[in-house]
Structure formats: C-alpha cells, structure tokens
Design a protein around this motif. Structure first.
Motif, PDB file in Angstrom:
ATOM      1  N   THR A 186      -1.634   7.190   4.853  1.00 29.47           N
ATOM      2  CA  THR A 186      -2.730   6.351   5.347  1.00 29.47           C
ATOM      3  C   THR A 186      -3.062   5.270   4.318  1.00 29.47           C
ATOM      4  O   THR A 186      -2.561   5.304   3.194  1.00 29.47           O
ATOM      5  CB  THR A 186      -3.991   7.190   5.618  1.00 29.47           C
ATOM      6  OG1 THR A 186      -4.483   7.688   4.358  1.00 29.47           O
ATOM      7  CG2 THR A 186      -3.702   8.354   6.559  1.00 29.47           C
ATOM      8  N   VAL A 187      -3.929   4.353   4.706  1.00 32.89           N
ATOM      9  CA  VAL A 187      -4.329   3.284   3.782  1.00 32.89           C
ATOM     10  C   VAL A 187      -5.100   3.836   2.591  1.00 32.89           C
ATOM     11  O   VAL A 187      -5.155   3.194   1.550  1.00 32.89           O
ATOM     12  CB  VAL A 187      -5.147   2.175   4.487  1.00 32.89           C
ATOM     13  CG1 VAL A 187      -4.294   1.436   5.491  1.00 32.89           C
ATOM     14  CG2 VAL A 187      -6.393   2.730   5.129  1.00 32.89           C
ATOM     15  N   THR A 188      -5.674   5.031   2.722  1.00 34.43           N
ATOM     16  CA  THR A 188      -6.402   5.636   1.606  1.00 34.43           C
ATOM     17  C   THR A 188      -5.502   6.544   0.761  1.00 34.43           C
ATOM     18  O   THR A 188      -5.979   7.158  -0.191  1.00 34.43           O
ATOM     19  CB  THR A 188      -7.609   6.450   2.119  1.00 34.43           C
ATOM     20  OG1 THR A 188      -7.131   7.478   2.990  1.00 34.43           O
ATOM     21  CG2 THR A 188      -8.607   5.565   2.825  1.00 34.43           C
ATOM     22  N   GLY A 189      -4.217   6.629   1.100  1.00 37.12           N
ATOM     23  CA  GLY A 189      -3.281   7.416   0.298  1.00 37.12           C
ATOM     24  C   GLY A 189      -3.102   8.858   0.734  1.00 37.12           C
ATOM     25  O   GLY A 189      -2.371   9.610   0.109  1.00 37.12           O
ATOM     26  N   GLU A 190      -3.789   9.250   1.823  1.00 41.69           N
ATOM     27  CA  GLU A 190      -3.602  10.614   2.325  1.00 41.69           C
ATOM     28  C   GLU A 190      -2.212  10.731   2.936  1.00 41.69           C
ATOM     29  O   GLU A 190      -1.684   9.765   3.485  1.00 41.69           O
ATOM     30  CB  GLU A 190      -4.653  10.932   3.379  1.00 41.69           C
ATOM     31  CG  GLU A 190      -6.081  10.892   2.859  1.00 41.69           C
ATOM     32  CD  GLU A 190      -7.077  10.990   3.992  1.00 41.69           C
ATOM     33  OE1 GLU A 190      -7.182  12.094   4.577  1.00 41.69           O
ATOM     34  OE2 GLU A 190      -7.713   9.969   4.286  1.00 41.69           O
ATOM     35  N   GLY A 214       0.784  -1.236   0.000  1.00 41.33           N
ATOM     36  CA  GLY A 214       0.000   0.000   0.000  1.00 41.33           C
ATOM     37  C   GLY A 214       0.815   1.285   0.000  1.00 41.33           C
ATOM     38  O   GLY A 214       0.314   2.333   0.398  1.00 41.33           O
TER      39      GLY A 214
END
Length: 163
Positions: A144-148, A78
């Motif tokens: 973060t896992v969402t790419g932030e 990720g």
C-alpha cells in the motif's frame, strides 16, 4: 512418505486447475485490449528484458527505459526498499516491482484493489523472466501507499497456487 506424495499430488492438481482457469480467463479476455505499461530497468540486468517479453506475450504493450538511478525512481514510485527487485513497471495508476506474473497484473487492473501495487522481491528462480532449473517457492506481495504488505498470491516451485 505417502503423506508427502499425497500433499504434492494435491498441490499439482490445485495448480493444474489454477493454470487452466488462468488460461481460460486469458482466452476469454483476448478480445479486450490490455493497457500499455512503462518499464524501467537496470541496464546491466538481462532478466528485465525477459520479463518484458513475458508481459508482451501475455498481451500488454510495454515501453522500456533503462536507468542507472533505479533507487531514486523506486523511491518516487513508493516501492518500499525491502520489497525491491531489478525492474519496475507502472500501468494505470499501479506499480509492479520485479517478476510479477502478467495474469496478476491483469487481475489488479480488473479488480482495482486499494493497493499501490504488487511485488516479487528479489530475484526468484521460477518467476516470469527468471525461468530456470529448480524453481523456488515465492509469494507475490501487495503493498500500500503506507508501506503495508500482504500476500496477494502464492506459488509452489514456480506454479501459481492461489490468487
């Protein structure tokens, strides 16, 4: 000129205090065993081994593996493509990409923030494993896992200013 000298002097004082605090924290935690990490590195990159030496000297146990499929591995872990460097480490549910200082890895493992990991994108002179002449300013980013992403720590010429 006086303003620049004053600014650099203040930065040096702040850095010295920060380094002293980090050294004290490491000394206080020297009895606590740091967890083992797994490091995946590019077989043709010499700085990866220097970074592994850095984390081992700090007190981490590190097992290294070389891989010719680093992008696929980092996709699986990720790590956003724009945040990548030459090696990646995993420890206790977190991912650390590139030349992240060992004290920041310990800080993440102690504080357990809601992030996927930390990164120092690229190959920054002055970061652990990339020591050399003319160290550069760099930021250590959390992702973060969402790419932030956000700045987790700042350096000035290779010296930690804030974390």
């Amino acid at each position: 000129m006086k303003s620049l000298t004053r600014t650099l002097t203040l930065a040096l004082v702040a850095t010295t205090l920060s380094l002293s605090t980090s050294a004290l924290a490491q000394t206080e935690n020297s009895d606590a065993e740091l967890p083992s990490m797994i490091v995946y590195k590019n077989p043709s990159c010499g700085c990866c081994s220097l970074w592994v030496d850095h984390v081992k000297e700090y007190g981490f146990k590190a097992k290294s593996y070389t891989s010719n499929k680093m992008d696929a591995l980092k996709d699986r872990l990720g790590v956003p493509a724009k945040l990548r460097s030459c090696h990646v480490a995993t420890v206790d549910g977190y991912t650390f990409e590139g030349h992240v200082p060992a004290d920041l890895i310990e800080k993440v493992l102690t504080e357990r923030p809601k992030i996927a990991g930390l990164t120092v994108p690229g190959m920054v002179v002055g970061s652990p494993g990339m020591e050399g002449r003319n160290p550069q300013h760099y930021d250590v980013l959390a992702f973060t896992v969402t790419g932030e992403t956000y700045v987790y720590a700042k350096t000035l010429f290779g010296l930690m200013l804030k974390h």
